[in-house]
Design an enzyme around this catalytic site. Structure first.
Site, PDB file in Angstrom:
ATOM      1  CB  THR A   1      -0.943   0.050   1.275  1.00 25.69           C
ATOM      2  OG1 THR A   1      -1.803  -0.991   1.339  1.00 25.69           O
ATOM      3  CG2 THR A   1      -1.704   1.338   1.220  1.00 25.69           C
TER       4      THR A   1
ATOM      5  CE  LYS B   1      -6.263  -1.012  -0.530  1.00 26.99           C
ATOM      6  NZ  LYS B   1      -6.896  -2.073   0.500  1.00 26.99           N
TER       7      LYS B   1
ATOM      8  CE  LYS C   1      -5.789   2.476   1.882  1.00 21.53           C
ATOM      9  NZ  LYS C   1      -7.059   2.091   2.180  1.00 21.53           N
TER      10      LYS C   1
ATOM     11  CG  ASP D   1      -9.059   1.789  -0.690  1.00 22.88           C
ATOM     12  OD1 ASP D   1     -10.325   2.289  -0.946  1.00 22.88           O
ATOM     13  OD2 ASP D   1      -8.816   1.405   0.121  1.00 22.88           O
TER      14      ASP D   1
ATOM     15  CD  GLU E   1      -9.963  -2.149  -1.333  1.00 23.41           C
ATOM     16  OE1 GLU E   1     -10.540  -2.353  -0.491  1.00 23.41           O
ATOM     17  OE2 GLU E   1      -8.781  -2.012  -1.713  1.00 23.41           O
TER      18      GLU E   1
ATOM     19  CG  ASP F   1     -13.012  -2.188   2.138  1.00 25.51           C
ATOM     20  OD1 ASP F   1     -13.510  -2.829   2.952  1.00 25.51           O
ATOM     21  OD2 ASP F   1     -11.904  -1.370   2.284  1.00 25.51           O
TER      22      ASP F   1
ATOM     23  CE  LYS G   1     -10.165  -3.959   4.257  1.00 19.49           C
ATOM     24  NZ  LYS G   1     -10.216  -2.525   4.373  1.00 19.49           N
TER      25      LYS G   1
ATOM     26  CG  ASP H   1      -4.152  -4.850   0.891  1.00 19.11           C
ATOM     27  OD1 ASP H   1      -2.993  -4.689   1.173  1.00 19.11           O
ATOM     28  OD2 ASP H   1      -5.047  -3.920   1.372  1.00 19.11           O
TER      29      ASP H   1
ATOM     30  CG  ASP I   1      -0.074  -3.921   2.691  1.00 17.97           C
ATOM     31  OD1 ASP I   1      -1.172  -4.041   3.403  1.00 17.97           O
ATOM     32  OD2 ASP I   1       0.423  -2.757   1.897  1.00 17.97           O
TER      33      ASP I   1
END
Length: 328
Positions: free
Chosen positions: A126, A149, A151, A176, A202, A225, A247, A297, A299
């Protein structure tokens, strides 16, 4: 079954620098560690209370204490699903019960679950929300990783993506927005995103406003998500989303995560397994579910300045299954 005692401990893991998304920045990951103890054996789980879902550290600890009283010393995962709603509290306790059961019978958790022996998996890495220049520099430093990924947060997002892609042209990108976009922004940006190596978007819209996704073309697949928690939330996602992000802190643990994964696949959703910002103890349980995912994901430990004494083994972005000393 032998009677057990259930304990919680609040821990804080320092972040390497700062971790920033559209909702703000953090310099530490505050987690609740759950211990299920009995017969000289301790099963462990970790959960991350998330204010976005109305959770707090104090509230989660109270939920676990209440569940412990209602379980009355019985390490019963099936009963737990009925006692505690999906969320962080159930996740910590569910994962600890899985670990306790595996240790009690001297088997690995995947054997207990009737699953194949897990393989190492590649996780996304990320890039925290920042200026386009700073994110481009971070992408260059991580250009060797197969998946990044990114943000995002609204104004300037296309410049950020271009900077990341230019500095890591071989990386597959997941972006995301953490609910920071509008339908109009997705429609405008999606064709450009595809040109920049973006494979998945996302949660672009607020969960309360995502109905608009059902009436538009989605040239880049969209992943739920904040809109997807457990199996009860799946029905409303059909037609709006192409993928779901599982998640454990949303599903309430491994038990529901495995069930959600199976049902989502039957409904034709692409599977992503993600994480909150936590230690290797959180990622160890997620690694089990990640065996069935197209996007991964987990991480969290790579973003921390410290980790568990027996951490997961990361070789770049390759994550190995947990050793029994850690979990399972």
């Amino acid at each position: 079954m032998k009677a057990v005692t259930i304990k919680t401990a609040v821990k804080s893991w320092p972040v390497e620098g700062a971790f920033t998304i559209s909702r703000g920045s953090r310099t530490e990951a505050v987690v609740v560690e759950v211990h299920v103890c009995g017969g000289g054996i301790t099963g462990k789980g970790e959960c991350v209370p998330y204010p976005r879902y109305g959770e707090s550290v104090e509230g989660v600890c109270l939920q676990i204490a209440q569940a412990a009283m209602e379980l009355n010393g019985m390490p019963d995962r099936s009963l737990l699903q009925k006692l505690v709603p999906a969320g962080a509290a159930r996740n910590g306790l569910d994962c600890a019960l899985w670990d306790y059961e595996a240790k009690s019978c001297g088997r690995r958790v995947w054997d207990v679950a009737g699953l194949p022996v897990p393989e190492p998996v590649y996780t996304a890495y990320t890039l925290s929300l920042d200026s386009a220049e700073a994110m481009g520099n971070k992408a260059r430093a991580n250009a060797h990783r197969p998946v990044l990924k990114v943000k995002l947060g609204g104004e300037g997002d296309m410049e950020r993506i271009r900077a990341v892609h230019a500095n890591a042209p071989s990386a597959r990108l997941i972006i995301d927005a953490n609910e920071a976009w509008t339908v109009e922004q997705y429609i405008r940006l999606a064709p450009q995103l595809a040109e920049q190596g973006v494979a998945l978007v996302e949660q672009p819209l607020p969960a309360s406003d995502d109905a608009g996704l059902g009436s538009i073309e989605r040239p880049v697949p969209v992943c739920a998500d904040e809109s997807c928690h457990d199996r009860a939330t799946l029905a409303e996602l059909a037609g709006r989303y192409d993928a779901i992000n599982i998640k454990l802190d949303k599903t309430g643990g491994v038990t529901e995560a495995l069930a959600l994964c199976a049902e989502a696949k039957e409904r034709g959703f692409i599977i992503m397994v993600g994480c909150m910002l936590g230690s290797s103890l959180s990622m160890a349980a997620a690694h089990l579910v990640a065996q069935q995912a197209s996007f991964i994901d987990i991480d969290g430990p790579l973003l921390l300045a410290a980790d568990q004494d027996c951490p997961l083994q990361y070789e770049g972005s390759l994550v190995h299954p947990p050793r029994p000393e850690l979990w399972g």
